[in-house]
Design an enzyme around this catalytic site. Structure first.
Site, PDB file in Angstrom:
ATOM      1  N   TYR A 135       0.833  -1.174   0.153  1.00 60.32           N
ATOM      2  CA  TYR A 135      -0.066  -0.205  -0.072  1.00 60.32           C
ATOM      3  C   TYR A 135       1.034   1.301  -0.027  1.00 60.32           C
ATOM      4  O   TYR A 135       1.690   1.468   0.894  1.00 60.32           O
ATOM      5  CB  TYR A 135      -0.875   0.008   1.361  1.00 60.32           C
ATOM      6  CG  TYR A 135      -1.773   0.870   1.421  1.00 60.32           C
ATOM      7  CD1 TYR A 135      -1.651   2.376   1.054  1.00 60.32           C
ATOM      8  CD2 TYR A 135      -3.247   0.650   1.629  1.00 60.32           C
ATOM      9  CE1 TYR A 135      -2.948   3.125   1.530  1.00 60.32           C
ATOM     10  CE2 TYR A 135      -4.205   1.570   2.035  1.00 60.32           C
ATOM     11  CZ  TYR A 135      -4.158   2.842   1.605  1.00 60.32           C
ATOM     12  OH  TYR A 135      -5.172   3.683   1.778  1.00 60.32           O
TER      13      TYR A 135
ATOM     14  N   TYR B 273      -2.103   4.798  -9.627  1.00 61.68           N
ATOM     15  CA  TYR B 273      -3.074   3.860 -10.407  1.00 61.68           C
ATOM     16  C   TYR B 273      -4.558   4.673  -9.777  1.00 61.68           C
ATOM     17  O   TYR B 273      -5.559   5.216 -10.747  1.00 61.68           O
ATOM     18  CB  TYR B 273      -3.342   2.465 -10.029  1.00 61.68           C
ATOM     19  CG  TYR B 273      -4.597   1.818 -10.240  1.00 61.68           C
ATOM     20  CD1 TYR B 273      -4.833   1.460 -11.845  1.00 61.68           C
ATOM     21  CD2 TYR B 273      -5.274   1.070  -9.329  1.00 61.68           C
ATOM     22  CE1 TYR B 273      -6.087   0.930 -11.978  1.00 61.68           C
ATOM     23  CE2 TYR B 273      -6.328   0.611  -9.552  1.00 61.68           C
ATOM     24  CZ  TYR B 273      -6.674   0.327 -10.979  1.00 61.68           C
ATOM     25  OH  TYR B 273      -7.878  -0.507 -11.333  1.00 61.68           O
TER      26      TYR B 273
END
Ligand SMILES: [Zn+2]
Lengths: 139, 383
Positions: free
Chosen positions: B280, B328
């Site tokens: 993450y 993204y």
């Protein structure tokens, strides 16, 4: 300061800390059983769970542990300002701001010695801030 | 106790139909859009679901909105890694027979702010008393605080930190759904707008709208669904502190170091077994901390590891292959998108497919180094 900071609302467990800053003291807690010194305030020792703990006034000496210099606007700050993590001489780390110092990477050198200073915000809340330590003071 | 020997598989996985800027959907509808896509992916209807887990909204709201009558719910909400932790909890529930088919949803109107409560800070909380007064303005001024200490202790350079964003943009360039795809250089990163020194704009995550959902069931049913199942091999979870200022060590995440190795040991894998990795990346230092806390790199070595191309396309440890939160998408609680990319890689359907990916490790963070969840997945059942 052009606007006000979001100010703390003390709880029963933290009232002594905020009473302390208003009185010009940085109050920490020490465990009566294992001598652990800790922050933030709570009425028991996070190291050994003893409820026998004492409040004491810290030296106010610290060193600059880490920081960022915020470039986005905040109503209570003018221009770029550092949000700092300071490690107190007694061990605990806390968040604060560094005053009386240029807010640049060149002026804010990690591990530089600091000392606490108190900035009243209103009748009940005074914030502990830090400034470069005066000549000759030891950390 | 043979029931406990069974395994759990992810049999449905999907994101919202659109990602990026979705001003015509509330946050709740983003959950539902992702859930409906995941149900379609698995060939299921809401009435087939008997377990619901979510964060950001209450499981009560999600179940009611979708018309589900669950007999198991999990509302664990510890930030962006909540969905990894939901997977872990769902595995336990499924293997003990508490429910049979679990739906995990995420939706967040992070950019457009549609149907999203404006939470005011709690001035009585520890964070409200001991961090908020000092000028913190959201994650860019909190998550970032430890890194100067890391840089001093280990010699990580500004260029190496920037390289994290450069490499992830290389992956994003292969992904048509990525928000940012044009190649960038270290110079581009270092000349982008300063957000909170030492972090430039391109070292901070995107702010977008989107959602995702997963459907899990026991592995004995995994062959009954249209998509290739992805098996959950191991999981881990932990929390450390709600205050970044109180991290035990500014150069390591204790939650990472608990959750990650636990998931890998549960899975029975070593580092060399890992074909694909997701960490993450709310900010550029997260993959560096994650690589070290997971044990892929020694302390202080991850910046050079990334700089040398080991995690880039063609490298031996493909990392954040969707482009990550930096390129993204990042709605706020990004963990669901990391899980979706692991599933795509193991199904063999990722836009930037890692050839022959069989084992994926997916490490999430919650809050500002406050929590972590980790899921190890395989394309085959665990041996
Ligand atoms: Zn004690």
């Amino acid at each position: 300061m052009s606007g006000s900071r979001p100010l703390p609302e003390p709880t029963p467990e933290t009232q002594h800390f905020w009473d302390g800053t208003r009185a010009g003291e940085l109050r920490l807690q020490r465990c009566d059983d294992c001598a652990h010194v800790y922050f933030p305030p709570r009425p028991f020792c996070p190291a050994c769970a003893s409820r026998s703990v004492s409040v004491f006034a810290a030296s106010g000496r610290a060193r600059l542990d880490s920081y960022v210099i915020n470039h986005r606007p905040h109503p209570a700050f003018e221009g770029h300002y550092a949000i700092a993590l300071v490690e107190l001489e007694e061990g605990p780390r806390m968040m604060s701001n560094i005053v009386s110092c240029e807010q640049t990477p060149e002026a804010l050198v990690l591990d530089m010695p600091l000392e606490v200073t108190f900035e009243p915000q209103n009748d009940s809340i005074t914030l502990p801030l830090f400034r470069p330590a005066a000549e000759g003071s030891k950390t | 106790m043979t029931r406990y020997d069974k395994q759990v598989a992810i049999v449905g996985a999907a994101e919202t139909t659109e990602l990026g800027v979705i001003p015509d959907m509330s946050q709740l509808q983003l959950h539902a859009d992702a859930a409906l896509n995941a149900l379609a992916d698995a060939g299921l209807k809401p009435s087939d679901i008997d377990g619901v887990a979510t964060a950001g909204e209450s499981p009560t709201t999600i179940a009611h909105y979708l018309g589900i009558t669950p007999n198991w719910v999990d509302g664990t909400a510890v930030g962006g890694c909540s969905f990894m932790i939901h997977v872990r909890h769902a595995v336990a529930a499924l293997l003990t027979g508490q429910c049979h088919t679990v739906l995990i949803t995420h939706g967040e109107s992070g950019k457009s702010g549609i149907g999203r409560g404006r939470g005011r800070g709690n001035a009585t909380s520890l964070q409200g008393q001991f961090e908020a007064p000092f000028g913190v303005v959201g994650p860019p001024t909190m998550f970032t605080l430890p890194v100067l200490r890391y840089m001093k202790r280990y010699g990580l350079t500004h260029e190496q930190l920037a390289m994290v964003a450069v490499v992830q943009r290389q992956w994003a360039g292969m992904n048509p759904r990525a928000s940012k795809r044009e190649p960038i250089t270290v110079e581009d990163v270092l000349s982008s707008r300063m957000i909170a020194y030492p972090f430039h704009l391109l070292e901070c995550c995107l702010v977008t709208d989107g959602g995702g959902a997963l459907i899990l069931t026991t592995a004995d049913r995994a062959g009954d669904f249209p998509q290739p199942p992805v098996y959950v091999w191991g999981t881990g979870e932990s929390v450390e502190t709600p205050m970044v200022s109180q991290m035990a060590d500014l150069t390591s995440s204790r939650a990472f170091a608990v959750a990650g190795p636990r998931a890998m040991s549960d899975a029975g894998i070593s580092h060399s077994d890992v074909d694909h990795l997701m960490i993450y990346d709310a900010f550029a230092h997260l993959p560096i901390y994650g690589l070290e806390d997971l044990g892929f790199c020694g302390r202080g070595e991850a910046g050079a590891f990334i700089e040398e191309g080991h995690t880039a396309p063609g490298g031996e440890l493909p990392l954040n292959t969707n482009g990550g939160g930096l390129s993204y998408m990042h709605s706020g609680m990004y963990g669901m998108y990391a899980l979706q990319e692991s599933v795509r890689q193991l199904r063999g359907t990722a836009p930037a497919q890692v050839e022959g990916a069989e084992v994926s490790v997916c490490l999430g963070v919650g809050g500002m180094f406050g929590a972590s969840g980790c899921v190890v997945m395989g394309s085959q059942p665990k041996a």
